[in-house]
Write a protein that holds these residues in place. Structure first.
Motif, PDB file in Angstrom:
ATOM      1  N   ALA A   1      -4.573  -0.216  -6.200  1.00  0.00           N
ATOM      2  CA  ALA A   1      -5.107   0.565  -7.314  1.00  0.00           C
ATOM      3  C   ALA A   1      -6.323  -0.100  -7.934  1.00  0.00           C
ATOM      4  O   ALA A   1      -6.451  -1.322  -7.925  1.00  0.00           O
ATOM      5  N   GLY A   2      -7.190   0.726  -8.510  1.00  0.00           N
ATOM      6  CA  GLY A   2      -8.357   0.218  -9.216  1.00  0.00           C
ATOM      7  C   GLY A   2      -9.350   1.332  -9.474  1.00  0.00           C
ATOM      8  O   GLY A   2      -9.228   2.427  -8.922  1.00  0.00           O
ATOM      9  N   VAL A   3     -10.356   1.043 -10.289  1.00  0.00           N
ATOM     10  CA  VAL A   3     -11.391   2.032 -10.591  1.00  0.00           C
ATOM     11  C   VAL A   3     -12.249   2.263  -9.356  1.00  0.00           C
ATOM     12  O   VAL A   3     -12.260   1.437  -8.429  1.00  0.00           O
ATOM     13  N   PRO A   4     -12.990   3.370  -9.318  1.00  0.00           N
ATOM     14  CA  PRO A   4     -13.900   3.597  -8.199  1.00  0.00           C
ATOM     15  C   PRO A   4     -14.891   2.439  -8.068  1.00  0.00           C
ATOM     16  O   PRO A   4     -15.501   2.021  -9.054  1.00  0.00           O
ATOM     17  N   GLY A   5     -14.984   1.886  -6.863  1.00  0.00           N
ATOM     18  CA  GLY A   5     -15.895   0.772  -6.618  1.00  0.00           C
ATOM     19  C   GLY A   5     -15.272  -0.595  -6.770  1.00  0.00           C
ATOM     20  O   GLY A   5     -15.943  -1.611  -6.583  1.00  0.00           O
ATOM     21  N   ALA A   6     -13.981  -0.662  -7.082  1.00  0.00           N
ATOM     22  CA  ALA A   6     -13.314  -1.955  -7.273  1.00  0.00           C
ATOM     23  C   ALA A   6     -13.109  -2.706  -5.960  1.00  0.00           C
ATOM     24  O   ALA A   6     -12.879  -3.907  -5.968  1.00  0.00           O
ATOM     25  N   GLY A   7     -13.161  -1.996  -4.830  1.00  0.00           N
ATOM     26  CA  GLY A   7     -12.989  -2.653  -3.535  1.00  0.00           C
ATOM     27  C   GLY A   7     -11.720  -2.279  -2.799  1.00  0.00           C
ATOM     28  O   GLY A   7     -11.333  -2.941  -1.838  1.00  0.00           O
ATOM     29  N   LYS A   8     -11.064  -1.206  -3.223  1.00  0.00           N
ATOM     30  CA  LYS A   8      -9.798  -0.793  -2.601  1.00  0.00           C
ATOM     31  C   LYS A   8      -9.987  -0.471  -1.118  1.00  0.00           C
ATOM     32  O   LYS A   8      -9.274  -1.000  -0.263  1.00  0.00           O
ATOM     33  N   THR A   9     -10.929   0.401  -0.825  1.00  0.00           N
ATOM     34  CA  THR A   9     -11.162   0.800   0.566  1.00  0.00           C
ATOM     35  C   THR A   9     -11.642  -0.379   1.395  1.00  0.00           C
ATOM     36  O   THR A   9     -11.230  -0.546   2.552  1.00  0.00           O
ATOM     37  N   THR A  10     -12.482  -1.219   0.839  1.00  0.00           N
ATOM     38  CA  THR A  10     -12.959  -2.402   1.561  1.00  0.00           C
ATOM     39  C   THR A  10     -11.785  -3.290   1.952  1.00  0.00           C
ATOM     40  O   THR A  10     -11.694  -3.746   3.099  1.00  0.00           O
ATOM     41  N   LEU A  11     -10.856  -3.504   1.023  1.00  0.00           N
ATOM     42  CA  LEU A  11      -9.673  -4.309   1.329  1.00  0.00           C
ATOM     43  C   LEU A  11      -8.836  -3.642   2.415  1.00  0.00           C
ATOM     44  O   LEU A  11      -8.407  -4.300   3.370  1.00  0.00           O
ATOM     45  N   LEU A  12      -8.602  -2.346   2.294  1.00  0.00           N
ATOM     46  CA  LEU A  12      -7.778  -1.639   3.282  1.00  0.00           C
ATOM     47  C   LEU A  12      -8.401  -1.712   4.669  1.00  0.00           C
ATOM     48  O   LEU A  12      -7.701  -1.928   5.661  1.00  0.00           O
ATOM     49  N   ARG A  13      -9.682  -1.530   4.757  1.00  0.00           N
ATOM     50  CA  ARG A  13     -10.352  -1.548   6.075  1.00  0.00           C
ATOM     51  C   ARG A  13     -10.364  -2.942   6.684  1.00  0.00           C
ATOM     52  O   ARG A  13     -10.264  -3.090   7.893  1.00  0.00           O
ATOM     53  N   ARG A  14     -10.515  -3.941   5.851  1.00  0.00           N
ATOM     54  CA  ARG A  14     -10.618  -5.306   6.360  1.00  0.00           C
ATOM     55  C   ARG A  14      -9.263  -5.954   6.636  1.00  0.00           C
ATOM     56  O   ARG A  14      -9.109  -6.690   7.610  1.00  0.00           O
ATOM     57  N   ALA A  15      -8.273  -5.672   5.813  1.00  0.00           N
ATOM     58  CA  ALA A  15      -7.061  -6.490   5.838  1.00  0.00           C
ATOM     59  C   ALA A  15      -5.804  -5.796   6.350  1.00  0.00           C
ATOM     60  O   ALA A  15      -4.780  -6.457   6.488  1.00  0.00           O
ATOM     61  N   VAL A  16      -5.870  -4.497   6.647  1.00  0.00           N
ATOM     62  CA  VAL A  16      -4.664  -3.795   7.089  1.00  0.00           C
ATOM     63  C   VAL A  16      -4.814  -3.374   8.545  1.00  0.00           C
ATOM     64  O   VAL A  16      -5.765  -2.667   8.899  1.00  0.00           O
ATOM     65  N   ASP A  17      -3.876  -3.792   9.365  1.00  0.00           N
ATOM     66  CA  ASP A  17      -3.824  -3.381  10.763  1.00  0.00           C
ATOM     67  C   ASP A  17      -3.201  -1.993  10.811  1.00  0.00           C
ATOM     68  O   ASP A  17      -2.009  -1.833  10.554  1.00  0.00           O
ATOM     69  N   ARG A  18      -3.995  -1.005  11.148  1.00  0.00           N
ATOM     70  CA  ARG A  18      -3.526   0.382  11.132  1.00  0.00           C
ATOM     71  C   ARG A  18      -2.567   0.695  12.278  1.00  0.00           C
ATOM     72  O   ARG A  18      -1.982   1.764  12.297  1.00  0.00           O
ATOM     73  N   GLU A  19      -2.379  -0.235  13.184  1.00  0.00           N
ATOM     74  CA  GLU A  19      -1.344  -0.087  14.206  1.00  0.00           C
ATOM     75  C   GLU A  19       0.025  -0.424  13.609  1.00  0.00           C
ATOM     76  O   GLU A  19       1.036   0.118  14.017  1.00  0.00           O
ATOM     77  N   GLN A  20       0.028  -1.338  12.638  1.00  0.00           N
ATOM     78  CA  GLN A  20       1.269  -1.777  12.004  1.00  0.00           C
ATOM     79  C   GLN A  20       1.666  -0.932  10.808  1.00  0.00           C
ATOM     80  O   GLN A  20       2.849  -0.783  10.516  1.00  0.00           O
ATOM     81  N   ALA A  21       0.675  -0.439  10.078  1.00  0.00           N
ATOM     82  CA  ALA A  21       0.952   0.256   8.812  1.00  0.00           C
ATOM     83  C   ALA A  21       0.253   1.606   8.780  1.00  0.00           C
ATOM     84  O   ALA A  21      -0.809   1.785   9.379  1.00  0.00           O
ATOM     85  N   ARG A  22       0.853   2.526   8.051  1.00  0.00           N
ATOM     86  CA  ARG A  22       0.227   3.832   7.816  1.00  0.00           C
ATOM     87  C   ARG A  22      -0.602   3.695   6.551  1.00  0.00           C
ATOM     88  O   ARG A  22      -0.073   3.381   5.482  1.00  0.00           O
ATOM     89  N   VAL A  23      -1.919   3.879   6.687  1.00  0.00           N
ATOM     90  CA  VAL A  23      -2.836   3.773   5.550  1.00  0.00           C
ATOM     91  C   VAL A  23      -3.213   5.173   5.092  1.00  0.00           C
ATOM     92  O   VAL A  23      -3.563   6.025   5.912  1.00  0.00           O
ATOM     93  N   VAL A  24      -3.126   5.393   3.788  1.00  0.00           N
ATOM     94  CA  VAL A  24      -3.533   6.669   3.195  1.00  0.00           C
ATOM     95  C   VAL A  24      -4.667   6.362   2.220  1.00  0.00           C
ATOM     96  O   VAL A  24      -4.447   5.774   1.171  1.00  0.00           O
ATOM     97  N   ASP A  25      -5.887   6.763   2.613  1.00  0.00           N
ATOM     98  CA  ASP A  25      -7.087   6.463   1.832  1.00  0.00           C
ATOM     99  C   ASP A  25      -7.951   7.720   1.782  1.00  0.00           C
ATOM    100  O   ASP A  25      -8.245   8.309   2.826  1.00  0.00           O
ATOM    101  N   THR A  26      -8.359   8.127   0.586  1.00  0.00           N
ATOM    102  CA  THR A  26      -9.208   9.316   0.469  1.00  0.00           C
ATOM    103  C   THR A  26     -10.523   9.133   1.216  1.00  0.00           C
ATOM    104  O   THR A  26     -11.112  10.107   1.661  1.00  0.00           O
TER     105      THR A  26
END
Length: 173
Positions: A14-39
């Motif tokens: 969670a965070g305000v727009p531009g806080a880095g949420k999507t950047t963290l998800l793209r860099r640190a989450v293996d989408r083979e291991q976890a289901r990512v839900v990102d707008t």
């Protein structure tokens, strides 16, 4: 730095727009291991974006793999709905609060090439500040509440998921 969660976790970033949420998800989450839900994974924008987003959240929570969810986190009903869905599935829910001051968040928006209006940013920053001032996220029932600044989040290399083991049953002798 790695952040480790049980493999049956639902994690809200969670965070305000531009806080880095999507950047963290793209860099640190293996989408083979976890289901990512990102707008930001949706190429089509519009009035139905968030309705579809919440439908994808519910579907991700229903799966048997870690769910990592992008959310602003400031809307109590949305946050508590995610938490309730996780509890109904018997899954621990964790929330990561990504904090960035307004200047850094607006710079983050410009860097990704998508900004929100000044009025929307005013509202989001006010809602975020109220969420932080209220505290109380622990009382909502989150398994953990993590607070990361944008700089700390940049040091997170991976969200890891540890196997969940059931406790051994007691054997009467």
């Amino acid at each position: 730095m790695d952040l480790t969660f049980p493999a049956d976790s639902v994690i809200v970033v969670a965070g305000v727009p531009g806080a880095g949420k999507t950047t963290l998800l793209r860099r640190a989450v293996d989408r083979e291991q976890a289901r990512v839900v990102d707008t930001d994974d949706r190429t089509r924008r519009g009035p139905l974006l968030y309705l579809g987003h919440y439908a994808r959240i519910a579907a991700a929570i229903a799966l048997n793999k870690p769910a990592v969810i992008h959310s602003r986190g400031t809307k109590t009903v949305a946050r508590r709905t995610i938490l309730a869905l996780a509890k109904l599935r018997g899954r621990p829910a964790h929330i990561i609060l990504m904090h960035a001051d307004r200047e850094a968040a607006e710079a983050g928006q410009r860097a990704r090439g998508r900004t929100v209006s000044q009025a929307e940013m005013d509202r989001q920053v006010a809602d975020w500040q109220q969420l932080l001032a209220d505290g109380g996220l622990h009382e909502e029932g989150w398994a953990t509440v993590e607070f990361l600044t944008r700089e700390q989040a940049a040091d997170v290399s991976q969200l890891r998921f540890a196997p969940v083991y059931a406790p051994a049953s007691a054997i009467a002798v």
